[in-house]
Every structure is written in structure tokens, then in C-alpha cells.
Design a protein around this motif. Sequence first.
Motif, PDB file in Angstrom:
ATOM      1  N   ALA A   1      40.286  48.699  48.298  1.00  0.00           N
ATOM      2  CA  ALA A   1      38.918  48.694  48.817  1.00  0.00           C
ATOM      3  C   ALA A   1      38.737  47.614  49.880  1.00  0.00           C
ATOM      4  CB  ALA A   1      37.930  48.481  47.677  1.00  0.00           C
ATOM      5  N   PHE A   2      39.321  46.450  49.634  1.00  0.00           N
ATOM      6  CA  PHE A   2      39.209  45.354  50.603  1.00  0.00           C
ATOM      7  C   PHE A   2      39.846  45.739  51.932  1.00  0.00           C
ATOM      8  CE2 PHE A   2      41.444  41.730  52.566  1.00  0.00           C
ATOM      9  CZ  PHE A   2      40.353  40.968  52.954  1.00  0.00           C
ATOM     10  N   TRP A   3      41.040  46.347  51.869  1.00  0.00           N
ATOM     11  CA  TRP A   3      41.759  46.675  53.107  1.00  0.00           C
ATOM     12  C   TRP A   3      41.034  47.759  53.893  1.00  0.00           C
ATOM     13  CZ3 TRP A   3      44.772  43.187  54.816  1.00  0.00           C
ATOM     14  CH2 TRP A   3      45.678  43.439  55.840  1.00  0.00           C
ATOM     15  N   ALA A   4      40.496  48.747  53.188  1.00  0.00           N
ATOM     16  CA  ALA A   4      39.720  49.791  53.874  1.00  0.00           C
ATOM     17  C   ALA A   4      38.366  49.245  54.324  1.00  0.00           C
ATOM     18  CB  ALA A   4      39.507  50.983  52.935  1.00  0.00           C
ATOM     19  N   GLY A   5      37.821  48.297  53.563  1.00  0.00           N
ATOM     20  CA  GLY A   5      36.533  47.706  53.903  1.00  0.00           C
ATOM     21  C   GLY A   5      36.543  46.975  55.231  1.00  0.00           C
ATOM     22  N   ILE A   6      37.712  46.464  55.619  1.00  0.00           N
ATOM     23  CA  ILE A   6      37.830  45.793  56.923  1.00  0.00           C
ATOM     24  C   ILE A   6      37.488  46.785  58.035  1.00  0.00           C
ATOM     25  CG2 ILE A   6      39.407  44.670  58.540  1.00  0.00           C
ATOM     26  CD1 ILE A   6      40.957  43.594  56.126  1.00  0.00           C
ATOM     27  N   ALA A   7      38.054  47.996  57.918  1.00  0.00           N
ATOM     28  CA  ALA A   7      37.778  49.026  58.919  1.00  0.00           C
ATOM     29  C   ALA A   7      36.312  49.448  58.868  1.00  0.00           C
ATOM     30  CB  ALA A   7      38.680  50.238  58.686  1.00  0.00           C
TER      31      ALA A   7
ATOM     32  N   ARG B   1      50.082  51.081  49.773  1.00  0.00           N
ATOM     33  CA  ARG B   1      51.263  50.228  49.627  1.00  0.00           C
ATOM     34  C   ARG B   1      50.893  48.776  49.339  1.00  0.00           C
ATOM     35  NH1 ARG B   1      53.786  49.729  54.148  1.00  0.00           N
ATOM     36  NH2 ARG B   1      52.512  51.057  55.472  1.00  0.00           N
ATOM     37  N   LEU B   2      49.901  48.264  50.052  1.00  0.00           N
ATOM     38  CA  LEU B   2      49.494  46.883  49.823  1.00  0.00           C
ATOM     39  C   LEU B   2      48.899  46.721  48.428  1.00  0.00           C
ATOM     40  CD1 LEU B   2      49.228  44.059  51.056  1.00  0.00           C
ATOM     41  CD2 LEU B   2      46.967  44.721  51.904  1.00  0.00           C
TER      42      LEU B   2
ATOM     43  N   LEU C   1      45.681  48.510  60.874  1.00  0.00           N
ATOM     44  CA  LEU C   1      45.774  47.893  59.552  1.00  0.00           C
ATOM     45  C   LEU C   1      46.990  48.402  58.781  1.00  0.00           C
ATOM     46  CD1 LEU C   1      41.991  47.897  58.596  1.00  0.00           C
ATOM     47  CD2 LEU C   1      43.445  45.871  58.780  1.00  0.00           C
ATOM     48  N   ASN C   2      47.424  49.629  59.066  1.00  0.00           N
ATOM     49  CA  ASN C   2      48.667  50.127  58.463  1.00  0.00           C
ATOM     50  C   ASN C   2      49.851  49.240  58.865  1.00  0.00           C
ATOM     51  OD1 ASN C   2      47.848  52.299  56.918  1.00  0.00           O
ATOM     52  ND2 ASN C   2      48.170  53.811  58.514  1.00  0.00           N
ATOM     53  N   SER C   3      49.917  48.925  60.148  1.00  0.00           N
ATOM     54  CA  SER C   3      51.012  48.081  60.645  1.00  0.00           C
ATOM     55  C   SER C   3      50.932  46.677  60.058  1.00  0.00           C
ATOM     56  CB  SER C   3      50.973  48.014  62.178  1.00  0.00           C
ATOM     57  OG  SER C   3      51.112  49.298  62.743  1.00  0.00           O
ATOM     58  N   ILE C   4      49.727  46.149  59.983  1.00  0.00           N
ATOM     59  CA  ILE C   4      49.550  44.812  59.413  1.00  0.00           C
ATOM     60  C   ILE C   4      49.932  44.813  57.935  1.00  0.00           C
ATOM     61  CG2 ILE C   4      47.870  43.004  58.888  1.00  0.00           C
ATOM     62  CD1 ILE C   4      46.310  43.928  61.389  1.00  0.00           C
ATOM     63  N   ALA C   5      49.553  45.873  57.207  1.00  0.00           N
ATOM     64  CA  ALA C   5      49.898  45.971  55.780  1.00  0.00           C
ATOM     65  C   ALA C   5      51.410  46.008  55.600  1.00  0.00           C
ATOM     66  CB  ALA C   5      49.264  47.224  55.180  1.00  0.00           C
ATOM     67  N   THR C   6      52.110  46.735  56.466  1.00  0.00           N
ATOM     68  CA  THR C   6      53.572  46.809  56.389  1.00  0.00           C
ATOM     69  C   THR C   6      54.194  45.423  56.555  1.00  0.00           C
ATOM     70  OG1 THR C   6      53.581  49.062  57.272  1.00  0.00           O
ATOM     71  CG2 THR C   6      55.637  47.822  57.432  1.00  0.00           C
ATOM     72  N   ALA C   7      53.712  44.694  57.567  1.00  0.00           N
ATOM     73  CA  ALA C   7      54.235  43.350  57.807  1.00  0.00           C
ATOM     74  C   ALA C   7      53.879  42.400  56.663  1.00  0.00           C
ATOM     75  CB  ALA C   7      53.683  42.812  59.129  1.00  0.00           C
TER      76      ALA C   7
END
Length: 372
Positions: free
Chosen positions: A123-129, A90-91, A147-153
Motif C-alpha cells: 500500500a505504501f509503495w502504490a500510495g506514492i504514485a 516483490r518489495l 517505482l518498479n525500477s526503484i523497487a528492483t534496486a
Amino acid sequence: MKKFDKDRLILGFAGPVLALVVALVLTTVVLLASGQNPFEPYRIMFESASYADVQVLIVNQAGTYYLAALAVAVGFRMNLFNIGVDGQYRLAAMVAALVGASVTLPGPLHIALIVIVAMLVGAFWAGIAGFLKTTRGVSEVVSTIMLNSIATALVAWLILPKNFGEQPPGSNNLTTGEIAESGWFPGLPMGDLAGEIYGFTFVAAGCGVLYWFVLNHTRFGFDLRATGASESAAQASGVDAKKMILTSMLISGAVAGLAGMPTLLGDTHTYSLDFPTGIGFTGITIALLGRNNPLGIALSALLIAFLDKSSASLDQYGYEKEIATIMQGLIVISVVVSYELVRRYGIRRQQQKVGEELAAGHALTTEKEAAL
């Protein structure tokens, strides 16, 4: 040449087939318990899927599901559970839509820019994890859920009109603005009534071929599978396990970023509040059912897409379309149970074969000693 292993092939098919049969039986039981005809909904769904327009919808939806499931499968093969595919998807779609709507470039360049941005964001968002797991030992399950919740916000904040979003006149919807036609991915027309198959669906199929080739015919794929099977053993053989974990999460996130491209480039041409959600979680179901195999994932994606699109007409006949959702949930439960049963049977079968071979070898040795 590899020797054909009939038992392995049978066991490979047994898990998914058993899961589907159990899910079908349980869904029928639910329909009976609710006092409804247990077979009529299936007839309606198959009849609905016989129409060309529904078939196109199924194929298009399957392309999106396939990419999401591939993203999950990359993690699974590394023994990682990237439950954050939905947030990454989504992000990535939202930021890619923003960038795509803000520029006008020649067709191929415009499309390439949108796709690259989506992959980089995912890749960046998954790379954080991945970074948190390799440096701090944080479970990727916990971090990707957060990170799912943060992406939603973050998406909700970015799409506000005072930030980067737009509100069409007379509408309560919020969008990122429409991407210029140069950024639209051409599709395959299937007739005036049927619509067209998204062009990016064929890119999704190509990603499946690439996944298969890299995983089975490259050193990187071997290292990934080896690390997933035993991190300590892979590290002892010279593989940098932490590097493989981070790289796998980056690749998984990049593929998750691609999951939004069929819809964005082939249909909506913008990101809005009604952009499809839950794709990543459906991808988990499909990857499990397909056993992380690209062909199995493709068949599973078509199955789930069939349940989604063919169930839309159930309301017209007095049945709840949520029947398909119930079946999908039962498939998930059935997959877990059936795979464990098949795994245990496989171990017993392997032990039995080893025992038979040892007994045959002992008998042959005894005969030779008797002959001497």
C-alpha cells in the motif's frame, strides 16, 4: 429485481471468447510457419494437465495470479492503470519475509504479522504514485513504472549479506533467512505425489468475494465506480475524487502485497533471488481478459496458469515451451482488439434498439391519432 439483459450478457462473453479464439488461431499459424505440427503441442499440454501434480501446480499458480489481477482490477475500475503491481508485490514479499524471519510468534500471530507487513508495504509503495497523481497530477502509469525500477534496486540492496540478506554456504543465492515454521500457512494435502494446495489460495478466493461485495454492494464501491466512469460527475455529486484516487491506489497496492503470500507462506518460506518475478504484468493480462469481474478473473487466472505449467513438458517432445508465452502475448493483443470491436458493436446495437423503440412509439401514436 433487475431485468435480465441478454444482449449485455452475450457482449460480456463475446470479448474474452473472441480474444481466445483469435489467439489460438494466430498461435496455430505461428506453429505452421515454423514448420511444426500445429496441433500436437495442444495435445501434449492437455495430457500434461491431466496429472494430479500439475493440476496442483496450476491451482497454486492461479491463486497468485488471481491476487495480482485483483490488484490491477481495483485500479482499472477507478480508471487507473497500476502498472507497478509487480514492484509492489516483490518489495512487499521481500520486507514481509525479512520481518517474518526475524521474529518467532505463535502460529496465527506470526502469519498475521507477515501478511499485515506485506499489505502495508504494498500500500505504501502504490500510495506514492497515488500521492503524486492527486497532488502533482503525475500520471500513475509513469510513476508506477519508475517505482518498479526503484523497487528492483531497493530489493537488490536490501538482500545483500552486508545489509539484511544471507548467503547459504556453498550457494550463490541470497535469501532473507527462513521463516520459522510458526509462520508457515498450512495447505491442503492432495496426496503424496501431487503435493498440496497452498492454504493462501483459499484466502485469494475470499479476496475475490470481498472485491465483488465491496464493489457492488457498498457505498464505497459505488463511489469508486462512479469516479472511474466520470471524475467530474462524481465530484459534482459530492464524491471527493482525489481521495478516491489515493484510496484506490492504497487498496490496489495492499492487494498486490498479498500476491506474494501463497508462495512465501506456502512454499519457499523465504525471499531469494529466484523468487518469482513478472507476476504483476501477468496480472494485467488476466484482469483485462477477465474484464475486472472476479469470476472472469478467476477463470482467466486458471487459463494462464494452465499455459504456464502444462507447457513445461513441451521441451521433452521437441517443442519450445515459449509457445505458451507467445499465446499469452497474443491473448493481450487479441483482448484489446476484440474488446474494441465488441464495444463498437454494442454501441451500434444499442442505437438500433433505441431507433426501433422510437419507431414503434411513433407508429403507436399515429394509430391513436387515426383512431380519434
